[in-house]
Write a protein that holds these residues in place. Structure first.
Motif, mmCIF file in Angstrom:
data_model
loop_
_atom_site.group_PDB
_atom_site.id
_atom_site.type_symbol
_atom_site.label_atom_id
_atom_site.label_comp_id
_atom_site.label_asym_id
_atom_site.label_seq_id
_atom_site.Cartn_x
_atom_site.Cartn_y
_atom_site.Cartn_z
ATOM 1 N N LYS A 153 1.486 -1.439 -0.135
ATOM 2 C CA LYS A 153 0.267 -0.234 -0.367
ATOM 3 C C LYS A 153 1.090 1.194 -0.340
ATOM 4 N N ASN A 154 2.044 1.293 0.961
ATOM 5 C CA ASN A 154 3.101 2.124 0.680
ATOM 6 C C ASN A 154 2.479 3.548 1.465
ATOM 7 N N PRO A 155 1.930 2.928 2.343
ATOM 8 C CA PRO A 155 1.081 4.251 3.455
ATOM 9 C C PRO A 155 2.292 4.865 3.658
ATOM 10 N N ASP A 156 1.826 6.431 4.286
ATOM 11 C CA ASP A 156 2.844 8.053 4.971
ATOM 12 C C ASP A 156 2.850 6.756 6.302
ATOM 13 N N ILE A 157 1.943 6.641 6.637
ATOM 14 C CA ILE A 157 2.148 6.246 8.187
ATOM 15 C C ILE A 157 1.490 4.194 8.543
ATOM 16 N N MET A 158 2.611 3.759 9.182
ATOM 17 C CA MET A 158 1.765 2.744 9.377
ATOM 18 C C MET A 158 1.727 1.914 10.984
ATOM 19 N N ILE A 159 0.864 1.645 10.868
ATOM 20 C CA ILE A 159 0.374 0.793 12.369
ATOM 21 C C ILE A 159 -0.007 -0.774 12.452
ATOM 22 N N LEU A 160 1.116 -0.915 13.133
ATOM 23 C CA LEU A 160 1.250 -2.018 14.119
ATOM 24 C C LEU A 160 0.299 -2.861 14.507
ATOM 25 N N ASP A 161 -0.559 -2.613 15.245
ATOM 26 C CA ASP A 161 -0.690 -3.106 16.317
ATOM 27 C C ASP A 161 -0.508 -4.236 17.367
ATOM 28 N N GLU A 162 0.074 -5.262 17.918
ATOM 29 C CA GLU A 162 -0.334 -6.229 18.509
ATOM 30 C C GLU A 162 0.499 -7.172 17.730
ATOM 31 N N ALA A 163 1.265 -6.621 16.766
ATOM 32 C CA ALA A 163 0.693 -7.515 15.741
ATOM 33 C C ALA A 163 2.047 -8.891 16.151
ATOM 34 N N THR A 164 2.806 -8.658 17.029
ATOM 35 C CA THR A 164 3.368 -9.666 16.764
ATOM 36 C C THR A 164 3.282 -10.520 18.290
ATOM 37 N N SER A 165 2.026 -10.439 19.144
ATOM 38 C CA SER A 165 1.619 -10.666 19.550
ATOM 39 C C SER A 165 1.796 -12.132 20.397
ATOM 40 N N ALA A 166 0.914 -12.833 19.238
ATOM 41 C CA ALA A 166 0.869 -14.106 19.157
ATOM 42 C C ALA A 166 1.662 -15.101 19.060
ATOM 43 N N LEU A 167 3.457 -14.539 18.504
ATOM 44 C CA LEU A 167 3.478 -15.380 17.986
ATOM 45 C C LEU A 167 4.352 -15.636 19.082
ATOM 46 N N ASP A 168 5.514 -16.969 18.387
ATOM 47 C CA ASP A 168 6.822 -17.359 19.176
ATOM 48 C C ASP A 168 7.816 -16.640 19.454
ATOM 49 N N SER A 169 8.722 -16.727 19.870
ATOM 50 C CA SER A 169 10.044 -15.665 19.588
ATOM 51 C C SER A 169 10.128 -15.641 18.355
ATOM 52 N N LYS A 170 10.295 -16.920 17.490
ATOM 53 C CA LYS A 170 11.157 -17.368 16.595
ATOM 54 C C LYS A 170 10.698 -16.146 15.045
ATOM 55 N N SER A 171 9.052 -17.070 14.773
ATOM 56 C CA SER A 171 8.320 -15.789 14.548
ATOM 57 C C SER A 171 8.430 -14.263 14.843
#
Length: 180
Positions: A92-110
């Protein structure tokens, strides 16, 4: 500019969002990424996948970018889903990217692979990262630490850590450096 004076569609076009559980569709990897920008070329889709640290796992799939990922991405792992969602947002190439808990449910490697994808965006867009895992935001140039909806601490990781207040207590708790 007062936000109420901004056309809502114009504002939405400037923002990319990756949530904890993004919508993926019962379609191919390519089409799920391409949703970020229907005018994008094949090469742009591939480049977005590379920036999202998804290109290698995609090319190891049976039909590569033509692999169907199932309803809500049931045929791929949680980390792979998140990297496809990040690739879509990158396309999408946005000016602003919001990452809302994008890693919260993942293991350490992911999480580490997604962190590399996030790091690749640092010089290209404004990132707003919402996270409880402090490892996700450690490299941020500005951290706002909220408690009950109020900003109680603000600064870089080192500045907040040196304050020796709530941020440090949470950091030490998450990284096993606390007796609590």
């Amino acid at each position: 500019i007062n936000i109420n004076d901004i056309n809502i569609n114009s504002l939405r076009n400037k923002i990319g969002l990756v949530g904890q559980d993004d919508n993926l569709f019962n379609d191919t990897v390519y089409n799920n990424i391409h949703l970020g920008n229907s005018n994008a070329s094949k090469n742009q889709v591939y480049e977005a996948a590379k920036k999202a640290n998804a290109y290698d796992f995609i090319n190891n799939m049976p039909s590569k970018f033509d692999t169907n990922i199932g309803e809500r991405g049931t045929k791929i792992s949680g980390g792979q889903k998140q990297r496809l969602a990040i690739a879509r947002a990158i396309l999408k190439n946005p000016d602003i990217m919001i990452l809302d808990e994008a890693t919260s449910a993942l293991d350490s490697k992911s999480e580490h692979k997604i962190q590399k994808a996030i790091d690749s965006l640092l010089n290209e867009t404004t990132l707003i990262v919402i996270a409880h895992r402090l490892s996700t935001i450690k490299k941020a140039n500005q951290i706002l630490f909220f408690d009950s909806g109020e900003i109680i601490e603000k600064g870089t990781h080192n500045e907040l850590y040196d304050l020796n207040k709530k941020y440090r207590k949470l950091y030490d708790l998450q990284f096993g450096e606390s007796d609590e």
